[in-house]
Design a protein around this motif. Structure first.
Motif, PDB file in Angstrom:
ATOM      1  N   LEU A   1      39.064  45.820  41.040  1.00  0.00           N
ATOM      2  CA  LEU A   1      39.624  45.047  42.157  1.00  0.00           C
ATOM      3  C   LEU A   1      39.435  43.550  41.926  1.00  0.00           C
ATOM      4  N   ARG A   2      38.303  43.147  41.374  1.00  0.00           N
ATOM      5  CA  ARG A   2      38.089  41.724  41.102  1.00  0.00           C
ATOM      6  C   ARG A   2      39.114  41.204  40.093  1.00  0.00           C
ATOM      7  N   ARG A   3      39.390  42.033  39.046  1.00  0.00           N
ATOM      8  CA  ARG A   3      40.349  41.596  38.051  1.00  0.00           C
ATOM      9  C   ARG A   3      41.731  41.436  38.661  1.00  0.00           C
ATOM     10  N   MET A   4      42.083  42.319  39.585  1.00  0.00           N
ATOM     11  CA  MET A   4      43.399  42.222  40.218  1.00  0.00           C
ATOM     12  C   MET A   4      43.462  41.005  41.139  1.00  0.00           C
ATOM     13  N   LEU A   5      42.349  40.684  41.747  1.00  0.00           N
ATOM     14  CA  LEU A   5      42.323  39.526  42.656  1.00  0.00           C
ATOM     15  C   LEU A   5      42.383  38.207  41.887  1.00  0.00           C
ATOM     16  N   GLU A   6      42.082  38.251  40.592  1.00  0.00           N
ATOM     17  CA  GLU A   6      42.211  37.017  39.801  1.00  0.00           C
ATOM     18  C   GLU A   6      43.662  36.572  39.701  1.00  0.00           C
ATOM     19  N   ALA A   7      44.577  37.518  39.854  1.00  0.00           N
ATOM     20  CA  ALA A   7      46.003  37.176  39.760  1.00  0.00           C
ATOM     21  C   ALA A   7      46.399  36.189  40.853  1.00  0.00           C
ATOM     22  N   VAL A   8      45.684  36.196  41.962  1.00  0.00           N
ATOM     23  CA  VAL A   8      46.018  35.313  43.090  1.00  0.00           C
ATOM     24  C   VAL A   8      45.853  33.854  42.699  1.00  0.00           C
ATOM     25  N   THR A   9      44.942  33.550  41.795  1.00  0.00           N
ATOM     26  CA  THR A   9      44.675  32.149  41.442  1.00  0.00           C
ATOM     27  C   THR A   9      45.214  31.791  40.055  1.00  0.00           C
ATOM     28  N   THR A  10      45.886  32.736  39.393  1.00  0.00           N
ATOM     29  CA  THR A  10      46.281  32.448  38.020  1.00  0.00           C
ATOM     30  C   THR A  10      47.787  32.575  37.750  1.00  0.00           C
TER      31      THR A  10
ATOM     32  N   ALA B   1      38.340  34.909  41.526  1.00  0.00           N
ATOM     33  CA  ALA B   1      39.045  36.029  42.151  1.00  0.00           C
ATOM     34  C   ALA B   1      38.982  35.832  43.659  1.00  0.00           C
ATOM     35  N   GLY B   2      40.121  35.956  44.315  1.00  0.00           N
ATOM     36  CA  GLY B   2      40.132  35.729  45.748  1.00  0.00           C
ATOM     37  C   GLY B   2      41.454  36.097  46.369  1.00  0.00           C
ATOM     38  N   LYS B   3      41.571  35.783  47.645  1.00  0.00           N
ATOM     39  CA  LYS B   3      42.790  36.120  48.356  1.00  0.00           C
ATOM     40  C   LYS B   3      43.038  35.115  49.464  1.00  0.00           C
ATOM     41  N   THR B   4      44.312  34.777  49.618  1.00  0.00           N
ATOM     42  CA  THR B   4      44.726  33.915  50.723  1.00  0.00           C
ATOM     43  C   THR B   4      45.063  34.778  51.929  1.00  0.00           C
ATOM     44  N   GLY B   5      45.076  34.108  53.096  1.00  0.00           N
ATOM     45  CA  GLY B   5      45.444  34.853  54.298  1.00  0.00           C
ATOM     46  C   GLY B   5      46.003  33.930  55.359  1.00  0.00           C
ATOM     47  N   THR B   6      46.865  34.510  56.164  1.00  0.00           N
ATOM     48  CA  THR B   6      47.417  33.802  57.324  1.00  0.00           C
ATOM     49  C   THR B   6      47.328  34.749  58.505  1.00  0.00           C
ATOM     50  N   GLY B   7      46.569  34.332  59.500  1.00  0.00           N
ATOM     51  CA  GLY B   7      46.350  35.207  60.648  1.00  0.00           C
ATOM     52  C   GLY B   7      46.603  34.489  61.958  1.00  0.00           C
TER      53      GLY B   7
ATOM     54  N   PHE C   1      41.016  31.407  52.890  1.00  0.00           N
ATOM     55  CA  PHE C   1      40.881  31.804  51.494  1.00  0.00           C
ATOM     56  C   PHE C   1      39.437  32.230  51.282  1.00  0.00           C
ATOM     57  N   ILE C   2      39.295  33.414  50.673  1.00  0.00           N
ATOM     58  CA  ILE C   2      37.969  33.923  50.310  1.00  0.00           C
ATOM     59  C   ILE C   2      38.023  34.251  48.827  1.00  0.00           C
ATOM     60  N   GLY C   3      37.063  33.738  48.089  1.00  0.00           N
ATOM     61  CA  GLY C   3      37.046  33.990  46.646  1.00  0.00           C
ATOM     62  C   GLY C   3      35.631  34.046  46.110  1.00  0.00           C
ATOM     63  N   MET C   4      35.531  34.450  44.845  1.00  0.00           N
ATOM     64  CA  MET C   4      34.233  34.591  44.160  1.00  0.00           C
ATOM     65  C   MET C   4      34.372  34.038  42.757  1.00  0.00           C
ATOM     66  N   ALA C   5      33.252  33.555  42.240  1.00  0.00           N
ATOM     67  CA  ALA C   5      33.259  32.991  40.888  1.00  0.00           C
ATOM     68  C   ALA C   5      31.828  33.046  40.335  1.00  0.00           C
ATOM     69  N   PRO C   6      31.715  33.098  39.033  1.00  0.00           N
ATOM     70  CA  PRO C   6      32.770  33.444  38.075  1.00  0.00           C
ATOM     71  C   PRO C   6      33.207  34.892  38.276  1.00  0.00           C
ATOM     72  N   ALA C   7      34.493  35.143  38.153  1.00  0.00           N
ATOM     73  CA  ALA C   7      35.027  36.463  38.481  1.00  0.00           C
ATOM     74  C   ALA C   7      34.474  37.557  37.602  1.00  0.00           C
ATOM     75  N   GLU C   8      34.155  37.238  36.325  1.00  0.00           N
ATOM     76  CA  GLU C   8      33.630  38.255  35.419  1.00  0.00           C
ATOM     77  C   GLU C   8      32.240  38.745  35.850  1.00  0.00           C
TER      78      GLU C   8
END
Length: 740
Positions: free
Chosen positions: A626-635, A657-663, A679-686
């Motif tokens: 899931l973290r690897r897939m969430l990296e796509a949001v920032t890359t 790795a993270g995700k944007t949101g609109t609520g 926006f919630i994210g984590m680093a380093p994603a690896e």
């Protein structure tokens, strides 16, 4: 030698007794010779009476013969005339009484009259003075008959010795009674009598107990107490309340009317004693207190106190909260842990004088109860990180008006909160200077929103864990989908093309997410929402934390199948969502976020806080996927129309790795204008070290454009602050959005 009896008898003074040579021997009343001088005077004294007054008889005789003699003229004798007379040389004595011749060689010229013992009257005293012999009684001239008066017996005098003994006994009894009473009062009744009046003589001074300090994780004080002064009034001694209040008002910053009211004389509750102590102000700076004392106002004084200070001013103010003048926590951590931080005040009671002698009485009653300092808190916050996060968020929020923002920095492995920021903030030195009391709240735990698209990570994580999808899943995605009569559409339409899971996350596909959630089902989705910590308080330690709300499956409507998977119809707080992403960063294990690291007692002993609750949510393999897939949001950046929504959140040099949101935001059940960007994210994603969550609500909807840049700056500073090496050797994977 001629007989001595022919010589006239002389008295002790040498004069001849009974001599008529100079006419002094004649009786003044009868004219008879032989009576006169001292003897005559003696005869008239009471002790000279030897016969009954009033014409009694006398017995005389020589050689034992007795003769009866009657006063001449038949009158009774003078009551004051002596019963015995000393005759003069025997001339007249021989004529009146028998006389015996003295033998040869004896004293001549002396005739002794021997009479029988007369009858003794109560007032008679026939004793003859020593050395004197009674002589023959001279016949007295009959006295005129006088009426006989009844003699009264004089009162008998009391014995003085008896009076003395009686007086002594009474005095001893009196002193004994007084002594016993004094001993009783001094030994038995002493406490009762002493306590009876003690209250009126006591002065009570409160000894403030230092409040515990709140430290950050490095030991730097975030809030601590410093020495100050409190100003008090002794109402009975205040001469002019109004004038005194006007002088103190500008120095204390309190209205004069309030000060004057506090100086009124009052009676202590439940007693008739007037209050001698009233607070006017607490936590007054020492320099201000010196100015007040320099005024020398009657009845006004100062004493040692403490004042709460936040060195950073508004640093973490929404978290720390503030205290009252009485050092009682009112909001934030100060209120939550007030019982721990607040010490037990001491008290000094002592006897003191009154008026001009209002000072402790030497040797009088004195009792001191020492204050007990409060314990301290060691938080997980990092002061430097908190400061920078506040600065960054405030700078971004300055681009909007009337907006609300929150930022949280978590350490996924421990659940420790490194920073927790709210906007707007305030200064604890002036907590009332805010537009609304809500501005003092901690937005991270009280700001309830529909999380929007950041909730999609939970939906995809549950689908991975349940085997509904894999990282390689691809399926066609339409531009819209209708559920319950509500049309849901994508902002990045796929036009029915086959889309990868990373592509769905990168472009935040609502349609693709709803289709995956339908395969998962509402029950399993709700179960994973709970596993990720939604719908319940985190127990971080902040008071007033909101629990959020999950929509039960039996309450789902037709549109709920479309809204819930994409983060609508769900109530959550920024901290809850940050903790959910921390579980993804921590290889699928949820760790309860917490603010308190340890407690420190007054002696300096540290007690670690209770270990946070943990539980598994995802397997480590699925969490990594899931973290690897969430990296796509920032890359992913494939040119216009194929750019990921979170490119602005990328941190140079690090995989993110993270995700944007609109609520949306609801207040009291009412939808508020604008939108909540996040926006919630984590680093380093690896191998994530930190998780950062940023939420921005603005009436104009600018939040989505502000959250990602704020995340980038906050995460970048955090990584550099803790010297985390860049991800130079681990490059982000390449993602295909529309695989062929």
């Amino acid at each position: 030698m001629p007989p001595r009896s022919e010589e006239p008898r002389r008295d002790a003074m040498g004069s001849r007794r009974g001599s008529s040579r100079d006419g002094r021997g004649t009786d003044p009343r009868s004219g008879e010779p032989g009576v006169g001088g001292i003897s005559d005077a003696r005869a008239y004294t009471p002790r000279g009476r030897t016969i009954r007054e009033g014409g009694g008889t006398a017995r005389t005789g020589v050689g034992g013969a007795e003769q009866r003699r009657t006063p001449r003229g038949g009158r009774s004798g003078d009551p004051f005339r002596p019963a015995l007379q000393v005759l003069d040389g025997g001339r007249s004595g021989a004529a009146r009484t028998g006389r015996r011749e003295a033998p040869a060689g004896a004293r001549g010229g002396v005739v002794r009259t021997v009479s029988a013992r007369p009858v003794r009257e109560p007032f008679d005293d026939d004793e003859v003075p020593p050395g004197r012999r009674p002589g023959p009684r001279r016949p007295e001239r009959p006295a005129a008959r006088r009426p006989v008066r009844k003699k009264r017996r004089p009162p008998k005098l009391a014995d003085p010795r008896r009076r003395l003994r009686l007086g002594t006994l009474l005095a001893l009894a009196l002193f004994t009674t007084i002594g016993i009473r004094l001993v009783y009062l001094q030994t038995v009744d002493t406490p009762a009598f002493a306590d009876g009046g003690l209250v009126n003589r006591l002065t009570v001074v409160e000894l403030p107990a230092p409040r515990g300090t709140i430290y950050d994780r490095t030991g730097a004080p975030l809030a601590h107490s410093i020495e100050a002064r409190y100003v008090y009034a002794d109402p009975p001694k205040v001469k002019d309340r109004v004038a005194t209040a006007k002088l103190l008002s500008p120095l204390l910053g309190v209205p004069a009317s309030d000060l004057a009211d506090r100086m009124k004389e009052r009676t202590l509750p439940g007693t008739s004693i007037k209050s001698r102590f009233e607070y006017l102000a607490r936590g007054v700076p020492i320099d201000k207190a010196k100015q007040i004392m320099a005024l020398e106002l009657a009845g006004i004084g100062t004493h040692r106190d403490e004042r709460r200070e936040v060195p950073g001013g508004d640093l973490a103010a929404n978290l720390l909260g503030f205290v009252s003048q009485d050092m009682i926590g009112l909001e934030g951590l100060e209120a939550k842990y007030d019982d721990l931080l607040r010490g037990q005040p001491g008290r000094k009671r002592y006897e003191s004088g009154r008026g001009d002698l209002a000072a402790p009485i030497p040797g009088g009653f004195s009792e001191t109860t020492p204050p007990k300092p409060g314990s301290s808190l060691a938080l997980t916050l990092d002061r430097d990180l908190q400061f920078q996060a506040q600065r960054i968020l405030s700078t971004q929020m300055a681009q909007t008006r009337n907006s609300v923002g929150a930022a949280v920095i978590l350490e996924p492995s421990s659940g420790e909160v490194l920073a927790q920021v709210s906007y707007p903030g305030y200064s604890t030195a002036a907590p009332t200077k805010v537009n609304s009391p809500a501005d003092r709240e901690d937005a991270a735990t009280s700001f309830v929103v529909d999380p929007g698209s950041i909730h999609k990570a939970i939906t995809y994580g549950a689908a991975l864990q349940e085997g509904v999808i894999t990282p390689d899943t691809v399926f066609p995605v339409a531009n819209t989908i209708t559920r319950g009569g509500v049309v849901f559409k994508d902002t990045h339409p796929a036009n029915g093309q086959r889309m990868s899971i990373p592509g769905m996350l990168a472009f935040s596909s609502n349609v693709g997410t709803i289709e995956i959630a339908e395969k998962l089902g509402p029950d399993r989705l709700i179960d994973y929402q709970k596993r990720f910590g939604l719908g319940q308080r985190t127990g971080e330690g902040m008071p007033g934390e909101a629990a959020g709300r999950l929509l039960p499956a039996n309450e789902w409507s037709g549109s709920s199948y479309g809204s819930v998977p994409i983060g609508h119809s769900v109530d959550a707080t920024p901290l809850q969502m940050a903790a959910a992403y921390a579980a993804i960063a921590n290889d699928g294990t949820y760790v309860q976020p917490h603010l308190v690291k340890a407690t420190i007692d007054p002696e300096g002993k540290q007690t670690p806080a209770a270990a946070p609750r943990t539980w598994p949510v995802l397997s480590p393999q699925n969490a990594t996927a899931l973290r690897r897939m969430l990296e796509a949001v920032t890359t992913i950046d494939n040119g216009p129309g194929e750019r990921a929504t979170g490119l602005a959140a990328a941190v140079p040099g690090y995989r993110v790795a993270g995700k944007t949101g609109t609520g949306s935001r609801y207040v009291d059940g009412k939808l508020q204008p604008g939108a909540v960007g996040s926006f919630i994210g984590m680093a380093p994603a690896e191998k994530p070290r930190y998780v950062v969550a940023v939420f921005v609500w603005s009436p104009g909807g600018e939040g989505s454009a502000l959250a990602a840049p704020a995340f980038r700056e906050i995460m970048g500073f955090t990584l550099h602050h803790y010297r985390v090496p860049p991800s130079a050797t681990d490059k982000s994977p390449k993602f295909e959005v529309f695989p062929r």
